[in-house]
Design a protein around this motif. Structure first.
Motif, short mmCIF file in Angstrom:
data_model
loop_
_atom_site.label_atom_id
_atom_site.label_comp_id
_atom_site.label_asym_id
_atom_site.label_seq_id
_atom_site.Cartn_x
_atom_site.Cartn_y
_atom_site.Cartn_z
N SER A 69 1.06 -1.21 0.31
CA SER A 69 0.13 -0.41 0.23
C SER A 69 0.71 1.72 -0.11
N ASP A 70 1.85 1.53 0.27
CA ASP A 70 2.87 2.47 0.22
C ASP A 70 3.10 2.73 -1.81
N MET A 71 2.91 2.26 -1.98
CA MET A 71 2.40 2.59 -3.70
C MET A 71 1.31 3.49 -3.59
N LEU A 72 0.19 3.69 -2.89
CA LEU A 72 -1.17 4.20 -2.92
C LEU A 72 -0.50 5.47 -2.44
N ASP A 73 -1.32 7.09 -3.61
CA ASP A 73 -1.24 8.11 -2.92
C ASP A 73 -2.49 7.92 -1.61
N GLN A 74 -2.78 8.74 -0.65
CA GLN A 74 -3.93 9.10 -0.07
C GLN A 74 -5.19 9.15 -0.77
N GLU A 75 -5.31 9.85 -2.10
CA GLU A 75 -6.44 9.55 -2.65
C GLU A 75 -6.58 8.75 -2.65
N TYR A 95 -10.56 -5.77 7.31
CA TYR A 95 -9.25 -6.04 6.25
C TYR A 95 -9.36 -4.47 6.62
N LEU A 96 -7.34 -3.97 6.01
CA LEU A 96 -6.64 -3.75 6.76
C LEU A 96 -5.48 -3.39 4.98
N PHE A 97 -5.35 -2.04 5.43
CA PHE A 97 -4.25 -1.92 4.32
C PHE A 97 -2.23 -1.97 5.25
N ILE A 98 -1.75 -2.30 4.75
CA ILE A 98 -0.22 -2.48 4.55
C ILE A 98 0.56 -2.01 4.26
N SER A 99 1.78 -1.70 4.51
CA SER A 99 3.44 -1.75 3.26
C SER A 99 4.46 -2.73 4.35
N ALA A 100 4.93 -4.31 4.14
CA ALA A 100 5.85 -5.12 4.50
C ALA A 100 7.43 -4.40 4.91
N VAL A 101 7.60 -3.17 3.20
CA VAL A 101 8.75 -2.73 3.01
C VAL A 101 8.37 -1.65 3.32
#
Length: 336
Positions: A285-291, A309-315
């Motif tokens: 999800s780090d690839m997504l901007d807030q919008e 459900y939730l948005f995550i970014s392992a990296v």
């Protein structure tokens, strides 16, 4: 399925020992030339026993030894001495091993506890010696029983990984990356499909020195329930997980459609899998901007009504703490 030392499926031929023969000995010593019968019984043949061992994690050793044979019982002797019992053979297997009859595919039993023992092939009974057959009309019987033959059978051992949380997702969804970040496990990670060819286990450390076990299962593809890709060989590992964590990358063409395909594969393999608790994590999800994230969230809120459900970014280490909280809550919630 195998990679390196990880073997989770083997076929074995097991043979228990034959019972020893009873003795036909007649008592003889100085001044006693016509003593009665004193032949002893034969010993029991050795059993083949499957035993659970919590320190094992693979069936690797049976990759080289497919025939298991127990010792025969000893023959009876004079003075009613019983032959020695054949030595039992123990087959140590990891917890979570299912034992099947190879010919019928019927499940014989499952190993779920440490030191749990199952006699898979029973040794034959020893024959009785001639002293058992003495009677008023036959004072010197010159016959004894032979031992009963042991059992032979073909069995299949299938390992189902024991873990609290099972990671479910398409190949290259970021499951191995998440496992490497959230636990101390070091799975193979690369930017191509089917990097993971075997289940990887890791211990997730939670608050107050508590922990739970997470398993990275090889990626599902459409048609896996029918044997496509890595097929049912890895789907069985999901059966023993308490909670299923669906991992879907945010850059998927359709997040909801991917989730439904994964769900359908589980249903076709074993409908009971749909009764397990589910958590959905939108990875990378780090690839997504807030919008973009807000837009996706509106759509997902309507669909995932009762499933967390939730948005995550392992990296980027985003949402990892919240993910642990949700998983811990699912694993420890009280039954209704």
């Amino acid at each position: 399925m195998k990679e390196g030392n990880f073997i989770d499926y083997v076929k074995l031929h097991v043979s228990s020992g034959n019972g020893g023969k009873g003795s036909m000995h007649l008592h003889r010593e100085k001044y006693i030339t016509k003593g009665g019968p004193d032949g002893g019984d034969g010993g029991r043949g050795g059993h083949v026993i499957i035993r659970g061992n919590e320190n094992l994690w693979t069936l690797y050793e049976f990759n080289f030894k497919r025939h298991i044979k127990a010792e025969h019982g000893g023959n009876g002797g004079k003075q009613r001495s019983t032959g020695a019992d054949g030595e039992d053979v123990y087959i140590d297997v990891p917890l979570g091993t299912v034992i099947r009859d190879t010919d019928t595919q019927a499940i014989i039993d499952e190993i779920t506890e440490n030191n749990q023992e199952i006699i898979i092939a029973r040794g034959g009974k020893g024959g009785r010696g001639n002293w058992h057959f003495k009677s008023s009309t036959n004072q010197t019987p010159r016959y004894a029983q032979p031992g009963i033959p042991g059992e032979e059978r073909d069995i299949t051992l299938e390992l189902k990984v024991l873990a609290d949380v099972g990671l479910v997702g398409f190949p290259n969804a970021g499951k191995s990356t998440l496992l490497s970040v959230i636990t101390a496990a070091k799975p193979k990670i690369a930017d191509y499909e089917f990097t993971t060819l075997k289940p990887n286990l890791g211990i997730v450390k939670y608050r107050d020195y508590q922990s739970f076990v997470m398993a990275d299962i090889p990626g599902i593809i459409e048609g896996a329930a029918e044997g496509r890709g890595l097929g049912y060989r890895f789907l069985r590992h999901i059966e023993r997980n308490s909670t299923l964590l669906f991992l879907i990358p945010c850059d998927a063409d359709d997040v909801i459609k991917q989730y439904e395909i994964l769900l359908d594969e589980l249903r076709r393999y074993n409908p009971e899998l749909l009764d397990k608790d589910r958590v959905v994590a939108i990875s990378k999800s780090d690839m997504l901007d807030q919008e973009l994230q807000s837009e996706q969230q509106e759509e997902l809120d309507a669909y995932f009504d009762k499933i967390p459900y939730l948005f995550i970014s392992a990296v980027a280490q985003q949402g990892i703490a919240q993910l642990k909280d949700v998983l811990w809550e699912n694993l420890n919630k009280k039954p209704i």
